[in-house]
Design a protein around this motif. Structure first.
Motif, PDB file in Angstrom:
ATOM      1  N   SER A  78       0.843  -1.195   0.000  1.00 26.45           N
ATOM      2  CA  SER A  78       0.000   0.000   0.000  1.00 26.45           C
ATOM      3  C   SER A  78       0.877   1.243   0.000  1.00 26.45           C
ATOM      4  CB  SER A  78      -0.933  -0.011   1.217  1.00 26.45           C
ATOM      5  OG  SER A  78      -0.192  -0.185   2.404  1.00 26.45           O
ATOM      6  N   ASP A  80       1.549   3.533   2.131  1.00 29.71           N
ATOM      7  CA  ASP A  80       2.396   3.766   3.295  1.00 29.71           C
ATOM      8  C   ASP A  80       3.609   2.838   3.320  1.00 29.71           C
ATOM      9  OD1 ASP A  80       0.255   1.914   3.589  1.00 29.71           O
ATOM     10  OD2 ASP A  80       0.679   1.697   5.709  1.00 29.71           O
ATOM     11  N   GLU A  81       3.672   1.898   2.349  1.00 33.10           N
ATOM     12  CA  GLU A  81       4.800   0.974   2.269  1.00 33.10           C
ATOM     13  C   GLU A  81       5.734   1.292   1.093  1.00 33.10           C
ATOM     14  OE1 GLU A  81       3.051  -3.137   4.044  1.00 33.10           O
ATOM     15  OE2 GLU A  81       2.108  -2.449   2.179  1.00 33.10           O
ATOM     16  N   LEU A  84      10.612   5.362   0.788  1.00 26.70           N
ATOM     17  CA  LEU A  84      10.774   6.799   0.626  1.00 26.70           C
ATOM     18  C   LEU A  84      11.970   7.151  -0.248  1.00 26.70           C
ATOM     19  CD1 LEU A  84       9.843   8.182   4.161  1.00 26.70           C
ATOM     20  CD2 LEU A  84       8.401   7.886   2.140  1.00 26.70           C
ATOM     21  N   CYS A  87      11.097   8.092  -3.612  1.00 23.61           N
ATOM     22  CA  CYS A  87      10.355   9.346  -3.735  1.00 23.61           C
ATOM     23  C   CYS A  87      11.264  10.568  -3.625  1.00 23.61           C
ATOM     24  CB  CYS A  87       9.269   9.418  -2.667  1.00 23.61           C
ATOM     25  SG  CYS A  87       8.092   8.045  -2.725  1.00 23.61           S
ATOM     26  N   LEU A 214       6.901  13.118  -1.740  1.00 27.34           N
ATOM     27  CA  LEU A 214       6.611  12.239  -0.603  1.00 27.34           C
ATOM     28  C   LEU A 214       5.107  12.031  -0.427  1.00 27.34           C
ATOM     29  CD1 LEU A 214       9.167  13.755   1.923  1.00 27.34           C
ATOM     30  CD2 LEU A 214       9.375  11.586   0.691  1.00 27.34           C
ATOM     31  N   LEU A 216       1.588  10.930   1.588  1.00 26.01           N
ATOM     32  CA  LEU A 216       1.072  10.925   2.945  1.00 26.01           C
ATOM     33  C   LEU A 216       1.085   9.492   3.466  1.00 26.01           C
ATOM     34  CD1 LEU A 216      -2.041  13.247   2.473  1.00 26.01           C
ATOM     35  CD2 LEU A 216       0.201  13.870   3.405  1.00 26.01           C
ATOM     36  N   LYS A 217       1.206   9.354   4.766  1.00 24.22           N
ATOM     37  CA  LYS A 217       1.277   8.029   5.371  1.00 24.22           C
ATOM     38  C   LYS A 217      -0.143   7.530   5.659  1.00 24.22           C
ATOM     39  CE  LYS A 217       4.357   5.617   8.564  1.00 24.22           C
ATOM     40  NZ  LYS A 217       5.393   5.810   9.631  1.00 24.22           N
ATOM     41  N   ARG A 219      -2.716   4.792   5.994  1.00 28.20           N
ATOM     42  CA  ARG A 219      -2.707   3.354   6.286  1.00 28.20           C
ATOM     43  C   ARG A 219      -3.504   2.588   5.226  1.00 28.20           C
ATOM     44  NH1 ARG A 219      -4.814   1.444  12.092  1.00 28.20           N
ATOM     45  NH2 ARG A 219      -3.168   2.900  12.700  1.00 28.20           N
ATOM     46  N   SER A 224      -1.778   8.353  -2.873  1.00 27.24           N
ATOM     47  CA  SER A 224      -1.694   9.502  -1.965  1.00 27.24           C
ATOM     48  C   SER A 224      -1.457  10.783  -2.746  1.00 27.24           C
ATOM     49  CB  SER A 224      -0.573   9.326  -0.953  1.00 27.24           C
ATOM     50  OG  SER A 224      -0.360  10.531  -0.231  1.00 27.24           O
TER      51      SER A 224
END
Length: 233
Positions: A78, A80-81, A84, A87, A214, A216-217, A219, A224
């Motif tokens: 997903s 959030d995985e 980074l 990015c 980047l 957004l985190k 879940r 994003s």
């Protein structure tokens, strides 16, 4: 200063009420949740604040896709995985604005552009494709449907060369009229995601720069919104 001698170029589209969204996606809604007047009455001290509520699709504005957006596998990563380090990368921008709408381009066009600008795809790069769709058609119906697309061979080529992320200044890297989604399908198979709905890419054609985008985190998010920027020497 950290960015002395460098230029920051904003590559994100605005987020606003009823902004254009990909056909079938949730529309964007923005409202005042707490006004200054309401807050003053609530607090009774003379101080006030104002807040907004925002409802939008995780693929509505400038955004990145997660593999879980493309794959039915329960273990598909997903948003959030997303690593980074994928990015914040070195990046190049190639011009594909001469590709006719409602058609596809691939490896040959990419190789021709690399040769034209004396660029190469390095391991860990992000590749941005300037279609001129945003500059020409944003706000018009054809912005969401009539752009050129990256074919399967072209997608495989940039990934094989080491690309970890790529993006377009259109609603999708896939031509809207090809419902087999060859680019998205290849991204699913290769576990490489991409960015959609960029802008200002005409300022980066033929250049190498630093790309920061980047997510957004969120879940288990399937995508994003982003505020991507290019940092150019």
């Amino acid at each position: 200063m950290l960015l002395e001698g460098k230029k920051i170029i904003d590559l994100s589209q605005e987020i606003y009420q009823d902004m254009p969204v990909y056909p079938g996606h949730l529309k964007t809604v923005v409202w005042t949740h707490m006004s200054h007047e309401e807050c003053k009455r609530m607090l009774g001290t003379g101080y006030s604040y104002e807040t907004r509520g925002i409802m939008f699709c995780d693929h509505g504005p400038t955004h990145i896709d997660a593999v879980s957006h493309l794959s039915t596998r329960p273990d598909a990563p997903s948003v959030d995985e997303i690593p980074l380090e994928n990015c914040i990368t070195s990046a190049i921008c190639l011009d594909v604005s001469d590709i006719p709408q409602k058609t596809q381009f691939g490896r040959k066009k990419i190789e021709d552009e690399l040769k034209k600008w004396n660029l190469e795809i390095r391991k860990g790069d992000t590749i941005l494709f300037h279609t001129a769709q945003y500059a020409r058609y944003y706000g018009k119906p054809e912005y969401m449907t009539d752009y050129p697309g990256l074919d399967k061979e072209g997608t495989e080529f940039i990934i094989d060369q080491g690309c970890v992320n790529f993006g377009v200044d259109s609603a999708s890297p896939d031509m809207w009229y090809d419902k087999t989604y060859p680019c998205h399908k290849t991204c699913m198979e290769r576990q490489v995601t991409h960015v959609e709905n960029l802008c200002n890419l005409e300022l980066l054609i033929g250049k190498r720069f630093t790309f920061i985008a980047l997510p957004l985190k969120i879940r288990k998010g399937t995508g994003s919104p982003l505020r991507p920027v290019a940092i150019v020497d």
